[in-house]
Design an enzyme around this catalytic site. Structure first.
Site, PDB file in Angstrom:
ATOM      1  N   HIS A 191      -1.366 -44.582 -30.230  1.00  7.44           N
ATOM      2  CA  HIS A 191      -2.162 -44.981 -29.369  1.00  7.44           C
ATOM      3  C   HIS A 191      -2.462 -43.833 -28.095  1.00  7.44           C
ATOM      4  O   HIS A 191      -3.362 -43.244 -27.641  1.00  7.44           O
ATOM      5  CB  HIS A 191      -2.281 -46.230 -28.912  1.00  7.44           C
ATOM      6  CG  HIS A 191      -3.553 -46.887 -27.987  1.00  7.44           C
ATOM      7  ND1 HIS A 191      -4.394 -47.578 -28.648  1.00  7.44           N
ATOM      8  CD2 HIS A 191      -3.592 -46.530 -26.815  1.00  7.44           C
ATOM      9  CE1 HIS A 191      -5.069 -47.902 -27.386  1.00  7.44           C
ATOM     10  NE2 HIS A 191      -4.504 -47.298 -26.366  1.00  7.44           N
ATOM     11  N   GLU A 192      -1.203 -43.949 -27.264  1.00  7.71           N
ATOM     12  CA  GLU A 192      -1.181 -42.901 -26.160  1.00  7.71           C
ATOM     13  C   GLU A 192      -1.370 -41.568 -26.562  1.00  7.71           C
ATOM     14  O   GLU A 192      -2.016 -40.673 -25.796  1.00  7.71           O
ATOM     15  CB  GLU A 192      -0.050 -43.219 -25.389  1.00  7.71           C
ATOM     16  CG  GLU A 192       0.120 -44.745 -25.121  1.00  7.71           C
ATOM     17  CD  GLU A 192      -1.005 -45.190 -24.042  1.00  7.71           C
ATOM     18  OE1 GLU A 192      -1.692 -44.470 -23.631  1.00  7.71           O
ATOM     19  OE2 GLU A 192      -1.091 -46.333 -24.365  1.00  7.71           O
ATOM     20  N   CYS A 209      -7.088 -51.502 -24.922  1.00  7.18           N
ATOM     21  CA  CYS A 209      -6.731 -50.252 -23.999  1.00  7.18           C
ATOM     22  C   CYS A 209      -7.415 -50.552 -22.638  1.00  7.18           C
ATOM     23  O   CYS A 209      -8.456 -51.136 -22.526  1.00  7.18           O
ATOM     24  CB  CYS A 209      -7.813 -49.094 -24.544  1.00  7.18           C
ATOM     25  SG  CYS A 209      -7.634 -47.473 -23.644  1.00  7.18           S
ATOM     26  N   LEU A 210      -6.346 -50.314 -21.726  1.00 10.88           N
ATOM     27  CA  LEU A 210      -6.791 -50.483 -20.190  1.00 10.88           C
ATOM     28  C   LEU A 210      -8.100 -49.814 -19.913  1.00 10.88           C
ATOM     29  O   LEU A 210      -8.678 -49.974 -19.034  1.00 10.88           O
ATOM     30  CB  LEU A 210      -5.557 -49.906 -19.534  1.00 10.88           C
ATOM     31  CG  LEU A 210      -4.166 -50.775 -19.780  1.00 10.88           C
ATOM     32  CD1 LEU A 210      -3.222 -49.746 -18.910  1.00 10.88           C
ATOM     33  CD2 LEU A 210      -4.622 -52.179 -19.383  1.00 10.88           C
ATOM     34  N   GLY A 251       1.638 -48.959 -22.159  1.00 14.19           N
ATOM     35  CA  GLY A 251       1.491 -47.663 -22.343  1.00 14.19           C
ATOM     36  C   GLY A 251       0.306 -47.023 -21.603  1.00 14.19           C
ATOM     37  O   GLY A 251      -0.767 -47.703 -21.233  1.00 14.19           O
ATOM     38  N   HIS A 277      -4.715 -40.614 -26.654  1.00 14.91           N
ATOM     39  CA  HIS A 277      -5.642 -40.193 -25.548  1.00 14.91           C
ATOM     40  C   HIS A 277      -5.512 -38.876 -25.031  1.00 14.91           C
ATOM     41  O   HIS A 277      -6.298 -38.313 -24.477  1.00 14.91           O
ATOM     42  CB  HIS A 277      -4.950 -41.240 -24.409  1.00 14.91           C
ATOM     43  CG  HIS A 277      -5.565 -42.338 -24.239  1.00 14.91           C
ATOM     44  ND1 HIS A 277      -6.819 -42.708 -24.073  1.00 14.91           N
ATOM     45  CD2 HIS A 277      -4.929 -43.845 -24.519  1.00 14.91           C
ATOM     46  CE1 HIS A 277      -6.999 -44.029 -23.973  1.00 14.91           C
ATOM     47  NE2 HIS A 277      -5.909 -44.673 -24.154  1.00 14.91           N
ATOM     48  N   GLN A 291      -6.133 -41.195 -18.732  1.00 12.93           N
ATOM     49  CA  GLN A 291      -6.617 -42.463 -18.100  1.00 12.93           C
ATOM     50  C   GLN A 291      -6.306 -42.837 -16.628  1.00 12.93           C
ATOM     51  O   GLN A 291      -6.975 -43.793 -16.093  1.00 12.93           O
ATOM     52  CB  GLN A 291      -5.649 -43.627 -18.861  1.00 12.93           C
ATOM     53  CG  GLN A 291      -5.987 -44.075 -20.313  1.00 12.93           C
ATOM     54  CD  GLN A 291      -5.123 -44.964 -20.989  1.00 12.93           C
ATOM     55  OE1 GLN A 291      -4.116 -44.779 -21.303  1.00 12.93           O
ATOM     56  NE2 GLN A 291      -5.796 -46.219 -21.068  1.00 12.93           N
TER      57      GLN A 291
END
Length: 192
Positions: A148-149, A106-107, A45, A152, A50
């Protein structure tokens, strides 16, 4: 086009993102770039903040998690078939079920993974890439990836869910990330 992923410490990750409409410039290309960026960095995701866009947009492909589970592991997520979907202007309607731990990463916060507790299900009201309205309930690991997304686009990071002691234990790692003192195998944009 693969976009650079914004690293921890960039203020865009802490902003509450804004709604968009179908006239948002180059939206179709942005969505395509987000998919490409997510897959190139081995993510499941990615949210617009991000990639340095403070808008309420994220994409999720939890099918790749479900499809790669061993047969006995699939019993851990009954009814969760995974999704590959675009979420625009999402709002959580409700969360339900017991909170359960899962080791999240997380990226934007590479090489940091911690157990985060989240509810079993999430009901979301959102629009797809064609701005068609949906209200759906997601469960299991798919619900987790979506939450999670979703965090963000509300300026929340998975580390915000950690207990104070855990946060203190990863403080130096977070400082290294924000200073660009980390190597990853995908494009990153570090705070200046």
């Amino acid at each position: 086009m693969i976009l650079p992923i914004v690293a921890y410490g960039n203020p865009v990750l802490r902003k509450v993102a804004v709604d968009i409409d179908a006239d948002y410039p180059d939206l179709k290309q942005l969505i395509a770039n987000m998919w490409e960026t997510m897959y190139a960095s081995n993510g499941v995701g990615i949210a617009a903040p991000q990639v340095n866009k403070s808008i309420r947009l994220f994409v999720v492909d939890s099918k790749q998690i479900i499809d790669n589970l061993e047969e006995d592991e699939k019993n851990d997520y009954p009814g969760d078939e995974g999704v590959k979907e675009v979420f625009i202007n999402a709002r959580i309607v409700e969360t339900n079920g017991d909170e359960w731990p899962y080791n999240e990463g997380c990226l934007s916060i590479p090489k940091v993974r911690e157990d985060v507790y989240r509810a079993e299900t999430v009901t979301l009201r959102y629009q797809d890439e064609h701005f068609k309205e949906h209200t759906k309930t997601f469960l299991g690991v798919t619900a987790r990836v979506i939450m999670h997304e979703y965090d963000h686009i509300d300026g929340i990071l998975f580390i915000d869910h950690l207990k104070p002691l855990k946060k203190r234990m990863i403080k130096s790692k977070l400082e290294d990330i924000s200073k660009g003192k980390i190597r990853v195998d995908y494009k990153m944009s570090f705070p200046k």
